[in-house]
Write an enzyme that holds these catalytic residues in place. Structure first.
Site: not given
Length: 420
Positions: A24, A29, A51, A93, A95, A168-170, A295, A318, A323, A370-371, A396
């Site tokens: 994902k 990306r 996603d 949702n 992210g 978040s590294s995002q 994750d 974190n 979610e 989902h996780r 997701k």
């Protein structure tokens, strides 16, 4: 509609072969970078899930042609320009889509509104908004969470941006991908040295270079990105390492043999670090630092419930802004199996195993996450009567999860709404 799936512990080890979905993280990306590139890009091995569908749909509404010739491919045709959509971008949702597109919207000539579902509207985005404003970009996010409105001018003039990436590294990845669309070289730097899952920034840099961007690391906490945008490229997306953790854990819990088609050391995604810990089950270490494989923590937490000794998960704060609050969710849901099986201690998660006779059946809330669903299902490999509520939330990132478990020999019982 299936409201719950009850898992029957297998009578034999799970064995077989599973084709993992594509990553994902890499798929989203690559979709964005291909949309910012001039020409035709082919993405193979890609993930098709909620996603990535949100990302693809958003790009289409901004004038990019995104074709789906088969279940694991995208063809992206673009002139390198994102256009103002006629309506707010709804991103569910997702992210990655929200953070990446909030930054990319600065390259649109005109306002872009981005929103999501109720859960997304509780997920923080203020650090990214602050960084974008420092580049001279007009951004509105009254609550510090989505919805967000970006009033872009087609490009931007800033040359230095710092970002608080502790949560978040995002945020860093979003700014890096944006930076190549600037008018001059842009230095992207961290505030301090705290960062969530640094390995995902490496994924971003690798993908940017594949699409022609010039980006160089400047010490341990900064990157210099040259202007010039992106050029079309073909990219094969590697399998999803987060998905792999569930199969590795299922193998460990049942003494099985599951071929996922990739060796653990072949993954470039940081969650593959979990493999070495899973391989040590039932003698996982007393303390696990989950900061660089966030994750995978829910997977490891379920394994810890059956470990020989207690496990404390540290540097996992974190997980509270994913979610759902995954620390609280995992403590709550694991403790349905046995009181205080897992507890929160400030921002640590402590799992203390119990003997098999102490476990009891449970209906597992998944919080539309989902996780939580996929990891807690693993408990059903050892504990009879585990029912996963809202099992469709796995769509997701891993729509074929339940099918794949069934193919390995796991028996699932569906509970339908009309049967109640």
């Amino acid at each position: 509609m299936t409201d719950a799936l009850t898992i029957n512990p297998p009578s034999r080890p799970l064995r077989g072969q599973v084709t993992l979905p594509g990553s994902k993280s890499i798929t989203n990306r690559a979709l964005l970078l291909a949309a910012l590139a001039r020409g035709t890009s082919h993405l193979t091995g890609a993930l098709k899930s909620d996603d990535t569908h949100h990302m693809a749909h958003a790009l289409r509404t901004m004038g990019v042609i995104v074709e789906e010739p088969d279940p694991i491919s995208f063809v992206v045709i673009s002139d390198g320009v994102l256009r103002k959509p006629n309506a707010p971008l709804f991103l569910g949702n997702a992210g990655t889509a929200m953070r990446f597109l909030t930054a990319a919207a600065a390259l649109v000539a005109g306002p872009v509104a981005l929103t999501g579902n109720a859960a997304m509207q509780k997920r923080p985005i203020a650090p990214l908004v602050a960084s974008l404003r420092s580049l001279g970009i007009v951004v509105e996010a009254p609550t510090g969470c989505p919805p967000v409105t970006v009033r872009g001018r087609g490009s931007f003039d800033g040359d230095t941006v710092t970002v608080d990436a502790e949560s978040s590294s995002q945020y860093v990845s979003a700014l890096l991908m944006l930076a190549a669309g600037g008018q001059r070289p842009v230095l992207v730097a961290l505030e301090g040295d705290a960062i969530g899952a640094r390995g995902y920034i490496d994924l971003t840099v690798t993908a940017m270079r594949r699409f022609g961007a010039q980006v160089e690391r400047q010490g341990a906490t900064a990157w210099m990105v040259q202007p010039g945008g992106y050029r079309a490229a073909d990219l094969h997306v590697e399998p999803d390492a987060s998905a792999a953790t569930y199969l590795w854990a299922a193998e460990a819990l049942t003494n099985g043999a599951i071929d996922i088609g990739s060796a653990a050391d072949a993954f470039t995604q940081p969650d593959a670090l979990a493999y070495d810990l899973i391989r040590r089950f039932p003698h996982m270490p007393a303390e696990i630092d989950g900061s660089q494989m966030q994750d995978a923590v829910p997977t490891l937490a379920v394994l810890a419930a059956f470990n020989a000794t207690p496990v404390r998960f540290v540097r996992v704060s974190n997980l509270r802004v994913k979610e759902c609050d995954r620390l609280r969710a995992m403590a709550t849901e694991l403790s349905r199996l046995s009181p205080n099986l897992a507890i929160e201690e400030v921002d640590d998660l402590v799992v203390t195993p119990v003997s098999p006779e102490c476990f009891r059946p449970a209906r597992i809330e998944t919080y539309a996450d989902h996780r939580i669903a996929m990891s807690m299902a693993l408990a059903g490999l050892r504990v009879p009567g585990i029912a996963i509520l809202d099992p469709a939330c796995v769509n997701k990132t891993y729509p074929g999860y339940w099918r794949d478990l069934t193919s390995l020999g796991l028996a699932l019982e569906s509970e339908l709404s009309h049967m109640r």
